[in-house]
Design a protein around this motif. Structure first.
Motif, PDB file in Angstrom:
ATOM      1  N   LYS A 117       4.014   8.550  -4.392  1.00 11.90           N
ATOM      2  CA  LYS A 117       2.732   9.228  -4.559  1.00 11.90           C
ATOM      3  C   LYS A 117       1.732   8.774  -3.493  1.00 11.90           C
ATOM      4  CE  LYS A 117      -0.635  10.264  -8.133  1.00 11.90           C
ATOM      5  NZ  LYS A 117      -1.052  10.018  -9.499  1.00 11.90           N
ATOM      6  N   GLU A 118       1.708   7.484  -3.193  1.00 15.53           N
ATOM      7  CA  GLU A 118       0.803   6.967  -2.171  1.00 15.53           C
ATOM      8  C   GLU A 118       1.169   7.487  -0.789  1.00 15.53           C
ATOM      9  OE1 GLU A 118       2.198   5.029  -4.517  1.00 15.53           O
ATOM     10  OE2 GLU A 118       0.414   4.499  -5.674  1.00 15.53           O
ATOM     11  N   LYS A 119       2.468   7.568  -0.503  1.00 17.85           N
ATOM     12  CA  LYS A 119       2.908   8.091   0.794  1.00 17.85           C
ATOM     13  C   LYS A 119       2.516   9.551   0.967  1.00 17.85           C
ATOM     14  CE  LYS A 119       6.850   4.988   1.115  1.00 17.85           C
ATOM     15  NZ  LYS A 119       8.286   4.871   0.987  1.00 17.85           N
ATOM     16  N   PHE A 156       0.821  -1.203   0.000  1.00 19.80           N
ATOM     17  CA  PHE A 156       0.000   0.000   0.000  1.00 19.80           C
ATOM     18  C   PHE A 156       0.860   1.259   0.000  1.00 19.80           C
ATOM     19  CE2 PHE A 156      -2.560   3.289   2.140  1.00 19.80           C
ATOM     20  CZ  PHE A 156      -3.657   3.303   1.296  1.00 19.80           C
TER      21      PHE A 156
END
Length: 194
Positions: free
Chosen positions: A89-91, A84
Motif C-alpha cells: 500500500k505504501e509503495k 517506509f
C-alpha cells in the motif's frame, strides 16, 4: 494544512469543519487566482503580473514567520527507507503521488509554455488557467458524487483518461484540440484528486 490543523486543535475547534472551510477557501482561490492573473496579464501587462506575484509571495512568507506558537518539529524518529516502503500500500501510494506530481508540474508549467510557443500570444496562455478554473468550478460537484460511490474505479478511469489525452496531444497537432484537452484533463484530474 498541518499548521492550520495544529492551531485549530490547540484552540479546541472542530477539525472537520475547519478543514472543510480551509478546502473551500483553497478551491475558491484556485478559481479566482488564475482568472485574476489572466485578466491582469491581458489588460495591464506582464510587469503588473510579476509585481503582484512578488508582493503576494512576500506577504505569505511574512505571515509564516509571524507564527511562533506552533510546534512543527516531529516527535518521532524518522523511518528508514526499507521500513517506509515495506508494504504494498505504501509503495502504490508513493508512486501514484510521484506520478501525480509529475503530471501536475507538466500540466501547469510545461504545457502553458508549449501553448505559448505554439500559438505565440500571451492571450493564448492566459486562456489556460481560465479554462481549468471554469472546469473545476463547473464539474467539482459531479466528480465528487461519482468518486464517492466508485472511488477506485473513478481514480483508475481518470488516470487512464489523462494518459489518453496526453497521447492525443502528442499525436495530433491542432490548437482547438489542445484547449479541449485542457478542459477534459481538468475534469479527469478532479476524478483522480477528489
Amino acid at each position: 494544512i498541518y499548521i492550520f490543523t495544529e492551531i485549530n486543535r490547540e484552540k479546541g475547534l472542530d477539525l472537520g469543519a475547519t478543514t472543510g472551510a480551509l478546502e473551500a477557501v483553497r478551491k475558491l482561490a484556485n478559481i479566482i487566482g488564475p482568472i485574476t492573473g489572466a485578466v491582469l496579464l491581458i489588460v495591464v501587462g506582464k510587469s503588473s503580473l510579476l509585481i503582484s506575484s512578488i508582493v503576494l509571495n512576500v506577504l505569505s512568507i511574512v505571515t509564516l514567520f509571524k507564527m511562533r506558537h506552533v510546534n512543527d518539529i516531529p516527535t518521532e524518529p524518522p523511518l528508514s527507507m526499507r521500513k517506509f516502503f515495506s508494504g504494498l500500500k505504501e509503495k502504490i501510494g508513493i508512486f501514484s503521488l510521484a506520478f501525480w506530481g509529475i503530471h501536475s508540474e507538466v500540466d501547469s508549467v510545461i504545457w502553458p509554455l508549449f501553448i505559448f510557443i505554439t500559438i505565440g500570444s500571451i492571450g493564448s496562455v492566459a486562456a489556460v488557467p481560465v479554462i481549468v478554473s471554469l472546469t473545476t468550478a463547473a464539474l467539482s460537484y459531479m466528480a465528487g458524487k461519482l468518486t464517492k460511490r466508485h472511488t477506485f474505479s473513478m481514480i483508475a478511469l481518470g488516470s487512464f483518461s489523462i494518459a489518453c489525452m496526453w497521447i492525443l496531444r502528442l499525436v495530433f497537432e491542432n490548437n482547438t484540440l489542445y484547449y479541449v484537452t485542457i478542459f477534459l484533463i481538468g475534469f479527469f484530474s478532479l476524478l483522480v484528486s477528489i
